[in-house]
Design an enzyme around this catalytic site. Structure first.
Site, PDB file in Angstrom:
ATOM      1  N   LYS A  13       0.830  -1.211   0.000  1.00 42.21           N
ATOM      2  CA  LYS A  13       0.000   0.000   0.000  1.00 42.21           C
ATOM      3  C   LYS A  13       0.865   1.261   0.000  1.00 42.21           C
ATOM      4  O   LYS A  13       0.648   2.168  -0.804  1.00 42.21           O
ATOM      5  CB  LYS A  13      -0.942   0.028   1.225  1.00 42.21           C
ATOM      6  CG  LYS A  13      -1.929  -1.131   1.282  1.00 42.21           C
ATOM      7  CD  LYS A  13      -2.874  -1.022   2.458  1.00 42.21           C
ATOM      8  CE  LYS A  13      -2.210  -1.067   3.809  1.00 42.21           C
ATOM      9  NZ  LYS A  13      -1.521  -2.337   4.120  1.00 42.21           N
ATOM     10  N   ARG A  86     -10.002   0.992   8.168  1.00 44.87           N
ATOM     11  CA  ARG A  86      -9.524  -0.343   8.503  1.00 44.87           C
ATOM     12  C   ARG A  86     -10.572  -1.151   9.255  1.00 44.87           C
ATOM     13  O   ARG A  86     -10.332  -2.300   9.621  1.00 44.87           O
ATOM     14  CB  ARG A  86      -8.329  -0.151   9.400  1.00 44.87           C
ATOM     15  CG  ARG A  86      -7.357  -1.252   9.365  1.00 44.87           C
ATOM     16  CD  ARG A  86      -6.093  -0.672   8.823  1.00 44.87           C
ATOM     17  NE  ARG A  86      -4.921  -1.225   9.397  1.00 44.87           N
ATOM     18  CZ  ARG A  86      -3.723  -0.826   8.985  1.00 44.87           C
ATOM     19  NH1 ARG A  86      -3.586   0.099   8.083  1.00 44.87           N
ATOM     20  NH2 ARG A  86      -2.676  -1.372   9.478  1.00 44.87           N
ATOM     21  N   ARG A 125      11.732  -5.325   4.827  1.00 41.70           N
ATOM     22  CA  ARG A 125      11.417  -3.911   4.590  1.00 41.70           C
ATOM     23  C   ARG A 125      12.339  -2.983   5.391  1.00 41.70           C
ATOM     24  O   ARG A 125      12.638  -3.230   6.546  1.00 41.70           O
ATOM     25  CB  ARG A 125       9.970  -3.624   4.995  1.00 41.70           C
ATOM     26  CG  ARG A 125       9.688  -2.119   4.979  1.00 41.70           C
ATOM     27  CD  ARG A 125       8.260  -1.780   5.127  1.00 41.70           C
ATOM     28  NE  ARG A 125       7.611  -2.462   6.228  1.00 41.70           N
ATOM     29  CZ  ARG A 125       6.300  -2.510   6.377  1.00 41.70           C
ATOM     30  NH1 ARG A 125       5.519  -1.946   5.488  1.00 41.70           N
ATOM     31  NH2 ARG A 125       5.770  -3.143   7.396  1.00 41.70           N
ATOM     32  N   ARG A 158      10.980  -1.289  10.930  1.00 40.77           N
ATOM     33  CA  ARG A 158       9.852  -1.009  11.814  1.00 40.77           C
ATOM     34  C   ARG A 158       9.783  -2.009  12.962  1.00 40.77           C
ATOM     35  O   ARG A 158      10.056  -3.193  12.777  1.00 40.77           O
ATOM     36  CB  ARG A 158       8.543  -1.052  11.001  1.00 40.77           C
ATOM     37  CG  ARG A 158       8.184   0.321  10.469  1.00 40.77           C
ATOM     38  CD  ARG A 158       7.054   0.330   9.510  1.00 40.77           C
ATOM     39  NE  ARG A 158       5.872  -0.416   9.922  1.00 40.77           N
ATOM     40  CZ  ARG A 158       4.758  -0.450   9.206  1.00 40.77           C
ATOM     41  NH1 ARG A 158       4.684   0.221   8.059  1.00 40.77           N
ATOM     42  NH2 ARG A 158       3.725  -1.147   9.604  1.00 40.77           N
ATOM     43  N   ARG A 169      -0.683  -9.129  12.929  1.00 41.25           N
ATOM     44  CA  ARG A 169      -1.267  -8.094  12.058  1.00 41.25           C
ATOM     45  C   ARG A 169      -2.106  -8.728  10.957  1.00 41.25           C
ATOM     46  O   ARG A 169      -3.160  -8.210  10.577  1.00 41.25           O
ATOM     47  CB  ARG A 169      -0.149  -7.227  11.467  1.00 41.25           C
ATOM     48  CG  ARG A 169       0.413  -6.269  12.502  1.00 41.25           C
ATOM     49  CD  ARG A 169       1.772  -5.746  12.117  1.00 41.25           C
ATOM     50  NE  ARG A 169       1.741  -4.946  10.915  1.00 41.25           N
ATOM     51  CZ  ARG A 169       2.822  -4.650  10.204  1.00 41.25           C
ATOM     52  NH1 ARG A 169       4.006  -5.104  10.563  1.00 41.25           N
ATOM     53  NH2 ARG A 169       2.719  -3.904   9.138  1.00 41.25           N
TER      54      ARG A 169
HETATM   55  P1  AP5 Z   1       4.745  -1.631   1.853  1.00 39.45           P
HETATM   56  O1  AP5 Z   1       4.489  -0.784   0.666  1.00 39.45           O
HETATM   57  O2  AP5 Z   1       5.432  -1.014   3.008  1.00 39.45           O
HETATM   58  O3  AP5 Z   1       3.406  -2.375   2.303  1.00 39.45           O
HETATM   59  P2  AP5 Z   1       2.163  -1.855   3.116  1.00 39.45           P
HETATM   60  O4  AP5 Z   1       0.955  -2.489   2.531  1.00 39.45           O
HETATM   61  O5  AP5 Z   1       2.187  -0.373   3.236  1.00 39.45           O
HETATM   62  O6  AP5 Z   1       2.476  -2.543   4.507  1.00 39.45           O
HETATM   63  P3  AP5 Z   1       2.332  -1.977   5.955  1.00 39.45           P
HETATM   64  O7  AP5 Z   1       3.109  -2.913   6.848  1.00 39.45           O
HETATM   65  O8  AP5 Z   1       2.687  -0.530   6.044  1.00 39.45           O
HETATM   66  O9  AP5 Z   1       0.838  -2.159   6.200  1.00 39.45           O
HETATM   67  P4  AP5 Z   1       0.097  -2.124   7.487  1.00 39.45           P
HETATM   68  O10 AP5 Z   1      -1.234  -1.915   6.967  1.00 39.45           O
HETATM   69  O11 AP5 Z   1       0.252  -3.286   8.390  1.00 39.45           O
HETATM   70  O12 AP5 Z   1       0.836  -0.968   8.352  1.00 39.45           O
HETATM   71  P5  AP5 Z   1       0.429   0.491   8.720  1.00 39.45           P
HETATM   72  O13 AP5 Z   1       1.647   1.300   8.799  1.00 39.45           O
HETATM   73  O14 AP5 Z   1      -0.681   0.957   7.861  1.00 39.45           O
HETATM   74  O15 AP5 Z   1       5.594  -2.906   1.331  1.00 39.45           O
HETATM   75  C1  AP5 Z   1       6.081  -3.885   2.262  1.00 39.45           C
HETATM   76  C2  AP5 Z   1       7.466  -4.380   1.785  1.00 39.45           C
HETATM   77  O16 AP5 Z   1       7.301  -5.131   0.577  1.00 39.45           O
HETATM   78  C3  AP5 Z   1       8.469  -3.256   1.448  1.00 39.45           C
HETATM   79  O17 AP5 Z   1       9.757  -3.643   1.807  1.00 39.45           O
HETATM   80  C4  AP5 Z   1       8.361  -3.109  -0.082  1.00 39.45           C
HETATM   81  O18 AP5 Z   1       9.571  -2.666  -0.658  1.00 39.45           O
HETATM   82  C5  AP5 Z   1       8.026  -4.546  -0.508  1.00 39.45           C
HETATM   83  N1  AP5 Z   1       7.164  -4.594  -1.676  1.00 39.45           N
HETATM   84  C6  AP5 Z   1       6.059  -3.818  -1.915  1.00 39.45           C
HETATM   85  N2  AP5 Z   1       5.471  -4.165  -3.076  1.00 39.45           N
HETATM   86  C7  AP5 Z   1       6.219  -5.205  -3.574  1.00 39.45           C
HETATM   87  C8  AP5 Z   1       6.110  -6.009  -4.747  1.00 39.45           C
HETATM   88  N3  AP5 Z   1       5.128  -5.819  -5.637  1.00 39.45           N
HETATM   89  N4  AP5 Z   1       7.032  -6.990  -4.924  1.00 39.45           N
HETATM   90  C9  AP5 Z   1       8.032  -7.193  -4.029  1.00 39.45           C
HETATM   91  N5  AP5 Z   1       8.200  -6.452  -2.903  1.00 39.45           N
HETATM   92  C10 AP5 Z   1       7.286  -5.481  -2.676  1.00 39.45           C
HETATM   93  O19 AP5 Z   1      -0.167   0.298  10.192  1.00 39.45           O
HETATM   94  C11 AP5 Z   1       0.685  -0.019  11.267  1.00 39.45           C
HETATM   95  C12 AP5 Z   1      -0.137  -0.112  12.539  1.00 39.45           C
HETATM   96  O20 AP5 Z   1      -0.737   1.147  12.829  1.00 39.45           O
HETATM   97  C13 AP5 Z   1      -1.310  -1.105  12.498  1.00 39.45           C
HETATM   98  O21 AP5 Z   1      -0.906  -2.425  12.811  1.00 39.45           O
HETATM   99  C14 AP5 Z   1      -2.222  -0.510  13.577  1.00 39.45           C
HETATM  100  O22 AP5 Z   1      -1.767  -0.816  14.866  1.00 39.45           O
HETATM  101  C15 AP5 Z   1      -2.053   0.984  13.351  1.00 39.45           C
HETATM  102  N6  AP5 Z   1      -3.033   1.530  12.388  1.00 39.45           N
HETATM  103  C16 AP5 Z   1      -2.769   2.084  11.178  1.00 39.45           C
HETATM  104  N7  AP5 Z   1      -3.883   2.478  10.564  1.00 39.45           N
HETATM  105  C17 AP5 Z   1      -4.905   2.154  11.399  1.00 39.45           C
HETATM  106  C18 AP5 Z   1      -6.312   2.296  11.305  1.00 39.45           C
HETATM  107  N8  AP5 Z   1      -6.910   2.841  10.227  1.00 39.45           N
HETATM  108  N9  AP5 Z   1      -7.052   1.841  12.346  1.00 39.45           N
HETATM  109  C19 AP5 Z   1      -6.482   1.311  13.448  1.00 39.45           C
HETATM  110  N10 AP5 Z   1      -5.149   1.144  13.584  1.00 39.45           N
HETATM  111  C20 AP5 Z   1      -4.362   1.567  12.576  1.00 39.45           C
HETATM  112 MG    MG Z   2       2.403   0.997   4.807  1.00 42.77          MG
END
Ligand code: AP5
Ligand code: MG
Length: 218
Positions: A13, A86, A125, A158, A169
């Protein structure tokens, strides 16, 4: 214009939103990045969110909704939403907030990927703490190992990318977040499914093709 990007942790994402934001001149609003900024700045919200984030659970809805409503307002409704909504409660509140401003969601993209691919993506990552650019130690390396191409800052791993937290997660995603797609489908939204198991460039190309075909994004 508002684009919502859905998908499990590690689906890409953040990686794809950055590209979509550049292409369509939108503000990239990642709820996770905003929460991490609060934590880094030691705010009350950051302190409250820390324990949920580090255990792979969702931060309570009421904290997130207010935070994201403010962010969307600052972006004047021109944004791509990453990681929000979410829960179905968040999705309903987003609808209410957009309605109040006579705005709507223009496109919803769902990054579809198998859980088995995700652990490797997360453990490899590395992110830039300054600009949020995301790299991977194997698939998306910076030019200089461990250093952000744009900022020259040292990349970090992270705290929630440990295997046991990644598993939690994913479970949280299946239990609470997957239902958001059903909520939007029931409301009659077209959801653009994208195979997120392909390379980064292929995923971007497919997203842009589908968004352009929707003829909403100019
Ligand atoms: P990346 O692009 O970082 O993936 P992502 O989908 O953004 O993954 P996240 O871990 O950020 O998602 P998340 O939803 O768990 O975390 P968030 O920060 O939102 O890619 C991942 C890796 O893969 C990278 O190394 C990249 O280079 C690689 N990659 C990408 N695409 C690729 C491809 N096509 N091929 C190969 N490699 C690839 O949330 C964190 C925490 O915050 C949550 O757990 C929760 O506690 C809280 N939180 C956030 N939002 C909310 C909400 N709305 N409600 C409640 N709690 C929330
Ligand atoms: Mg992300």
């Amino acid at each position: 214009m508002v684009i919502v990007l859905l998908g499990p942790p590690g689906a890409g994402k953040g990686t794809q939103c950055k590209r979509i934001a550049e292409k369509y001149k939108l503000v990239h609003l990642s709820s996770g990045d905003i929460l991490r900024l609060h934590r880094a700045n030691g705010t009350e919200l950051g302190k409250k969110a820390a324990e949920y984030m580090d255990s792979g659970k969702l931060v309570p809805d009421q904290l997130i909704i207010e935070m994201m409503a403010c962010a969307i307002e600052s972006a004047k409704g021109n944004c791509v939403l990453d990681g929000f909504p979410r829960t179905v409660v968040q999705a309903k509140e987003l609808d209410i907030a957009l309605d109040a401003k006579k705005r709507k969601i223009d496109a919803i993209v769902d990054l579809v990927i198998d859980d088995s691919v995700i652990e490797n993506r997360m453990t490899g990552r590395r992110s830039c703490p300054a600009c949020g650019t995301v790299y991977h130690v194997e698939t998306l390396k910076p030019k200089l190992s461990g250093i952000c191409d744009s900022c020259g800052v040292k990349l970090v791993q992270r705290t929630d990318d440990k295997p046991e937290v990644v598993r939690q997660r994913l479970e949280t995603y299946h239990q609470q977040t997957a239902a958001v797609t059903g909520y939007y489908a029931d409301k009659g939204h077209t959801i653009l499914d994208i195979d997120a198991g392909k390379s980064v460039d292929e995923v971007t190309a497919k997203m842009i093709e589908k968004l352009d075909r929707l003829s909403m994004v100019r």
